[in-house]
Design a protein around this motif. Sequence first.
Motif, PDB file in Angstrom:
ATOM      1  N   ILE A 145       0.840  -1.199   0.000  1.00 58.22           N
ATOM      2  CA  ILE A 145       0.000   0.000   0.000  1.00 58.22           C
ATOM      3  C   ILE A 145       0.880   1.255   0.000  1.00 58.22           C
ATOM      4  N   GLY A 146       1.938   1.230   0.804  1.00 59.94           N
ATOM      5  CA  GLY A 146       2.877   2.352   0.818  1.00 59.94           C
ATOM      6  C   GLY A 146       3.517   2.556  -0.547  1.00 59.94           C
ATOM      7  N   ALA A 147       3.840   1.446  -1.214  1.00 61.29           N
ATOM      8  CA  ALA A 147       4.427   1.542  -2.558  1.00 61.29           C
ATOM      9  C   ALA A 147       3.442   2.182  -3.528  1.00 61.29           C
ATOM     10  N   LEU A 148       2.193   1.723  -3.507  1.00 63.16           N
ATOM     11  CA  LEU A 148       1.188   2.297  -4.416  1.00 63.16           C
ATOM     12  C   LEU A 148       0.984   3.794  -4.155  1.00 63.16           C
ATOM     13  N   CYS A 149       0.925   4.158  -2.884  1.00 55.47           N
ATOM     14  CA  CYS A 149       0.705   5.578  -2.553  1.00 55.47           C
ATOM     15  C   CYS A 149       1.891   6.444  -2.951  1.00 55.47           C
ATOM     16  N   THR A 150       3.106   5.987  -2.684  1.00 56.72           N
ATOM     17  CA  THR A 150       4.269   6.812  -3.035  1.00 56.72           C
ATOM     18  C   THR A 150       4.517   6.814  -4.547  1.00 56.72           C
ATOM     19  N   LEU A 151       4.211   5.710  -5.212  1.00 55.86           N
ATOM     20  CA  LEU A 151       4.295   5.713  -6.679  1.00 55.86           C
ATOM     21  C   LEU A 151       3.231   6.644  -7.262  1.00 55.86           C
ATOM     22  N   GLY A 152       2.034   6.611  -6.667  1.00 51.46           N
ATOM     23  CA  GLY A 152       0.981   7.528  -7.098  1.00 51.46           C
ATOM     24  C   GLY A 152       1.360   8.981  -6.859  1.00 51.46           C
ATOM     25  N   ALA A 153       1.990   9.248  -5.724  1.00 42.28           N
ATOM     26  CA  ALA A 153       2.449  10.605  -5.419  1.00 42.28           C
ATOM     27  C   ALA A 153       3.503  11.046  -6.428  1.00 42.28           C
ATOM     28  N   THR A 154       4.421  10.153  -6.744  1.00 43.90           N
ATOM     29  CA  THR A 154       5.474  10.454  -7.718  1.00 43.90           C
ATOM     30  C   THR A 154       4.868  10.753  -9.083  1.00 43.90           C
ATOM     31  N   ALA A 155       3.915   9.905  -9.504  1.00 44.74           N
ATOM     32  CA  ALA A 155       3.252  10.112 -10.796  1.00 44.74           C
ATOM     33  C   ALA A 155       2.467  11.423 -10.795  1.00 44.74           C
ATOM     34  N   SER A 156       1.831  11.727  -9.684  1.00 41.42           N
ATOM     35  CA  SER A 156       1.065  12.974  -9.586  1.00 41.42           C
ATOM     36  C   SER A 156       1.962  14.187  -9.805  1.00 41.42           C
ATOM     37  N   PHE A 157       3.131  14.171  -9.193  1.00 40.74           N
ATOM     38  CA  PHE A 157       4.070  15.285  -9.402  1.00 40.74           C
ATOM     39  C   PHE A 157       4.522  15.343 -10.849  1.00 40.74           C
ATOM     40  N   ALA A 158       4.802  14.177 -11.431  1.00 43.92           N
ATOM     41  CA  ALA A 158       5.262  14.141 -12.824  1.00 43.92           C
ATOM     42  C   ALA A 158       4.202  14.690 -13.772  1.00 43.92           C
ATOM     43  N   LEU A 159       2.931  14.527 -13.413  1.00 46.18           N
ATOM     44  CA  LEU A 159       1.833  14.992 -14.266  1.00 46.18           C
ATOM     45  C   LEU A 159       1.347  16.400 -13.896  1.00 46.18           C
ATOM     46  N   GLY A 160       2.017  17.019 -12.915  1.00 44.01           N
ATOM     47  CA  GLY A 160       1.679  18.380 -12.553  1.00 44.01           C
ATOM     48  C   GLY A 160       0.597  18.517 -11.493  1.00 44.01           C
ATOM     49  N   TYR A 161       0.280  17.461 -10.778  1.00 42.48           N
ATOM     50  CA  TYR A 161      -0.742  17.496  -9.732  1.00 42.48           C
ATOM     51  C   TYR A 161      -0.080  17.423  -8.359  1.00 42.48           C
ATOM     52  N   ALA A 162       0.608  18.505  -8.008  1.00 41.64           N
ATOM     53  CA  ALA A 162       1.377  18.536  -6.763  1.00 41.64           C
ATOM     54  C   ALA A 162       0.495  18.345  -5.532  1.00 41.64           C
ATOM     55  N   ALA A 163      -0.694  18.939  -5.508  1.00 44.72           N
ATOM     56  CA  ALA A 163      -1.568  18.807  -4.335  1.00 44.72           C
ATOM     57  C   ALA A 163      -1.953  17.344  -4.109  1.00 44.72           C
ATOM     58  N   LEU A 164      -2.288  16.652  -5.172  1.00 46.42           N
ATOM     59  CA  LEU A 164      -2.612  15.225  -5.054  1.00 46.42           C
ATOM     60  C   LEU A 164      -1.388  14.439  -4.584  1.00 46.42           C
ATOM     61  N   GLY A 165      -0.224  14.782  -5.142  1.00 46.81           N
ATOM     62  CA  GLY A 165       1.017  14.113  -4.741  1.00 46.81           C
ATOM     63  C   GLY A 165       1.300  14.283  -3.259  1.00 46.81           C
ATOM     64  N   TRP A 166       1.176  15.506  -2.771  1.00 45.10           N
ATOM     65  CA  TRP A 166       1.413  15.738  -1.341  1.00 45.10           C
ATOM     66  C   TRP A 166       0.328  15.068  -0.496  1.00 45.10           C
ATOM     67  N   GLY A 167      -0.902  15.061  -0.997  1.00 48.46           N
ATOM     68  CA  GLY A 167      -1.976  14.393  -0.260  1.00 48.46           C
ATOM     69  C   GLY A 167      -1.690  12.909  -0.068  1.00 48.46           C
ATOM     70  N   LEU A 168      -1.284  12.233  -1.131  1.00 47.70           N
ATOM     71  CA  LEU A 168      -0.941  10.810  -1.032  1.00 47.70           C
ATOM     72  C   LEU A 168       0.255  10.597  -0.115  1.00 47.70           C
ATOM     73  N   ALA A 169       1.246  11.457  -0.247  1.00 48.48           N
ATOM     74  CA  ALA A 169       2.447  11.331   0.585  1.00 48.48           C
ATOM     75  C   ALA A 169       2.125  11.549   2.058  1.00 48.48           C
ATOM     76  N   LEU A 170       1.304  12.545   2.344  1.00 39.87           N
ATOM     77  CA  LEU A 170       0.959  12.810   3.744  1.00 39.87           C
ATOM     78  C   LEU A 170       0.071  11.713   4.324  1.00 39.87           C
ATOM     79  N   LEU A 171      -0.715  11.049   3.485  1.00 44.56           N
ATOM     80  CA  LEU A 171      -1.472   9.881   3.939  1.00 44.56           C
ATOM     81  C   LEU A 171      -0.511   8.778   4.394  1.00 44.56           C
ATOM     82  N   VAL A 172       0.531   8.564   3.615  1.00 46.21           N
ATOM     83  CA  VAL A 172       1.566   7.596   3.995  1.00 46.21           C
ATOM     84  C   VAL A 172       2.208   8.016   5.316  1.00 46.21           C
ATOM     85  N   ALA A 173       2.518   9.291   5.446  1.00 50.37           N
ATOM     86  CA  ALA A 173       3.137   9.783   6.690  1.00 50.37           C
ATOM     87  C   ALA A 173       2.213   9.565   7.883  1.00 50.37           C
ATOM     88  N   PHE A 174       0.922   9.802   7.699  1.00 50.53           N
ATOM     89  CA  PHE A 174      -0.037   9.611   8.784  1.00 50.53           C
ATOM     90  C   PHE A 174      -0.043   8.157   9.251  1.00 50.53           C
TER      91      PHE A 174
END
Length: 153
Positions: A86-115
């Motif tokens: 699950i952590g892999a999917l979320c951080t890969l999703g966060a990485t992809a979000s940044f690559a596609l220009g969706y920084a807010a989504l990327g940080w949201g996924l990353a902060l979910l992992v942090a939580f």
Amino acid sequence: MSVFSFPERVNEYAARLVATVVASSVVSAFVLKLPWVLPVLALGFVLRVAWGPRFSPLARLAMATAPRLWKPKPVAGPPKRFAQGIGALCTLGATASFALGYAALGWGLALLVAFFATLEASLAFCMGCWLYAQLQRAGLIAPDSCAACVEGD
């Protein structure tokens, strides 16, 4: 032993150390606006899912450090692997979000992992492990995939 094996038992304290580093890395990356940390974390998650601690520098360090700090506490490995997935999917999703220009989504996924990593690190509550148990109870994960889980570990 399969190349893609994962231990049947893991030291809970080593897992909590990994979670501590993951949580603090995500929060630091967020505060300092360093999204390049996320693909590094994603790689670590992928390594841990695929090969357990074998090729993950963070997991190897945690495995070496935890027994020096606390008496080892073995827990079931398959739910921890599920949680790492699950952590892999979320951080890969966060990485992809940044690559596609969706920084807010990327940080949201990353902060979910942090939580969830913070819950693991501070309270020994593994949300992925809890979800694994619920899926196993519902019959969506085979009972024989984790004998210790069925026994109530």
